[in-house]
Write a protein that holds these residues in place. Structure first.
Motif, short mmCIF file in Angstrom:
data_model
loop_
_atom_site.label_atom_id
_atom_site.label_comp_id
_atom_site.label_asym_id
_atom_site.label_seq_id
_atom_site.Cartn_x
_atom_site.Cartn_y
_atom_site.Cartn_z
N GLU A 57 0.64 -1.23 -0.01
CA GLU A 57 0.16 0.00 0.06
C GLU A 57 0.96 1.24 0.20
O GLU A 57 0.63 2.20 -0.63
N MET A 58 1.98 1.21 0.79
CA MET A 58 2.79 2.66 0.70
C MET A 58 3.38 2.49 -0.55
O MET A 58 3.48 3.73 -1.05
N VAL A 59 3.72 1.59 -1.31
CA VAL A 59 4.36 1.59 -2.59
C VAL A 59 3.32 2.33 -3.48
O VAL A 59 3.70 3.28 -4.25
N ASP A 60 2.04 1.87 -3.53
CA ASP A 60 1.15 2.48 -4.15
C ASP A 60 0.90 3.96 -4.18
O ASP A 60 0.66 4.58 -4.84
N CYS A 61 0.81 4.15 -2.87
CA CYS A 61 0.57 5.68 -2.22
C CYS A 61 1.60 6.70 -2.49
O CYS A 61 1.17 7.99 -2.14
N MET A 62 2.81 6.53 -2.50
CA MET A 62 3.95 7.35 -2.58
C MET A 62 3.76 8.16 -3.96
O MET A 62 3.15 7.51 -5.02
N TYR A 63 4.11 9.41 -3.83
CA TYR A 63 4.13 10.15 -4.94
C TYR A 63 5.49 10.94 -5.22
O TYR A 63 5.96 11.00 -4.09
N TYR A 84 10.25 9.02 3.33
CA TYR A 84 10.67 9.29 1.90
C TYR A 84 11.50 8.00 1.32
O TYR A 84 12.02 7.03 2.14
N VAL A 85 11.46 7.68 -0.11
CA VAL A 85 12.48 6.87 -0.83
C VAL A 85 13.26 7.66 -1.62
O VAL A 85 12.66 8.14 -2.78
N GLY A 110 13.65 8.96 6.89
CA GLY A 110 12.56 9.77 7.51
C GLY A 110 11.60 8.86 7.92
O GLY A 110 10.73 9.31 8.46
N GLU A 111 12.20 7.84 8.49
CA GLU A 111 11.14 6.70 9.02
C GLU A 111 11.31 7.11 10.41
O GLU A 111 10.14 6.56 11.06
N LEU A 135 5.81 9.80 1.11
CA LEU A 135 4.41 9.33 1.78
C LEU A 135 3.85 10.13 2.92
O LEU A 135 4.72 10.48 3.71
N ASP A 136 2.76 10.78 2.99
CA ASP A 136 2.64 11.51 4.12
C ASP A 136 1.94 10.84 5.45
O ASP A 136 1.79 9.77 5.11
#
Ligand code: CMP
Length: 300
Positions: A57-63, A84-85, A110-111, A135-136
């Motif tokens: 889900e995180m992968v999908d929602c990152m912008y 961040y990535v 930033g984890e 990802l916010d």
């Protein structure tokens, strides 16, 4: 000074925050990008403990955000609003003005502030122009809040549709759900190579693969079949340290496989004699079918 992490921006529609468990903005990504983010998460000691579904889900929602050279991405001491990535570029990590390290593409950062609700522990600055997936915090929390139960149910019903697993006792299937990981492949990519040692089992969740095998009288391996969603391969690896008997090649970009590692599997499922016996029987049956097929093709 100006915060490195504005609380609103062009990617946000302010109302979304309130729909914590429903609306989720997904950003389409190519398989290479998904893999980069996925691997960055897996390589981060804190993030790799997340559930595979959460990671997905995180992968999908990152912008994507672009930072100019010398721009501050994270400011030490401030509250953290993003995970961040780094996709492209080069970053520097500093604490009290002292250089701690550098970051290259494929690094998640930033984890700490996001996971532990603490202030940013270090400053991260772009050395060159950098493309960064973000990802916010609200999204992260919404993903984490998604009940384990819902995730289980989703995988569960999918695994039930996999012929090999459909008769498995419920608690065994639940254990398998616990040790699933997801992997992404591009068109033409070898997922398995004939003759190599294997210790992973794959279930196709999206896309198609081609099964090819060395064949007498042909210089190139020949396609013996194609497999699609719900089909699986590499199952022999769960039973024995067997050499792969065929090549498996992705036929489409963004082919996705649920992956079960033998060691992982052994660890999670514990005593899995039942499944082992079940698989052994299943593979024996396959061999019989192979023999029949070979006999059939050899007879004039
Ligand atoms: P966070 O504290 O949220 O924000 C700063 C980030 O820098 C931190 O999460 C880590 O991802 C990263 N970071 C902190 N310390 C180091 C370090 N010593 N080396 C590399 N990265 C670090």
């Amino acid at each position: 000074g100006v915060s490195a992490e504005p609380t609103s921006g062009k990617f946000y529609s302010g109302h979304r925050v309130h729909h914590v468990s429903t609306e989720r903005t997904r950003i389409r990504k190519d398989s290479g990008t998904k893999r980069l983010i996925n691997e960055a998460i897996m390589n981060n000691d804190f993030l790799k403990k997340l559930e595979p579904q959460h990671t997905r889900e995180m992968v999908d929602c990152m912008y994507e955000k672009i930072f100019a050279a010398n721009q501050v991405v994270i400011q030490e001491g401030e509250p953290g609003n993003y995970l961040y990535v780094l996709a492209e570029g080069f970053l520097e990590v500093m604490q009290n003005g002292k250089l701690l390290g550098q970051m290259r593409p494929g690094t998640a950062f930033g984890e700490l502030a996001i996971l532990y609700n603490c202030k940013r522990t270090a400053t991260v600055k772009a050395v060159t122009q950098s493309h960064i997936w973000a990802l916010d915090r609200q999204m992260f929390q919404s993903i984490m809040m998604r009940s384990t139960q819902a995730r289980h149910a989703e995988y569960f019903s999918f695994l039930r549709s996999v012929s090999l697993l459909k008769d498995l006792p419920e608690e065994k299937l639940a254990k398998i759900v616990d040790c699933l990981e997801i992997d992404y492949f591009d068109k033409g990519e070898y997922i398995i190579r004939e003759g190599e040692e294997g210790n992973t089992f794959f279930i196709i969740a999206k896309g198609e693969v081609s099964v090819t095998q060395s064949t007498e009288g042909f210089p190139e391996p020949q396609e013996i079949k194609t497999l699609g969603v719900g089909d699986y391969f590499g199952e022999k690896a769960l039973i024995s340290e067997d050499v792969r008997s065929a090549n498996i090649i992705a036929k489409e970009n963004d082919t996705q496989c649920l992956v079960v590692d033998r060691d992982n599997f052994n660890q999670m499922v514990g005593t899995y004699e039942e499944l082992q016996a079940y698989l052994r029987e299943y593979v024996a049956q396959l061999s019989i079918n192979d023999e029949r097929r070979n006999a059939a093709t050899q007879s004039p």
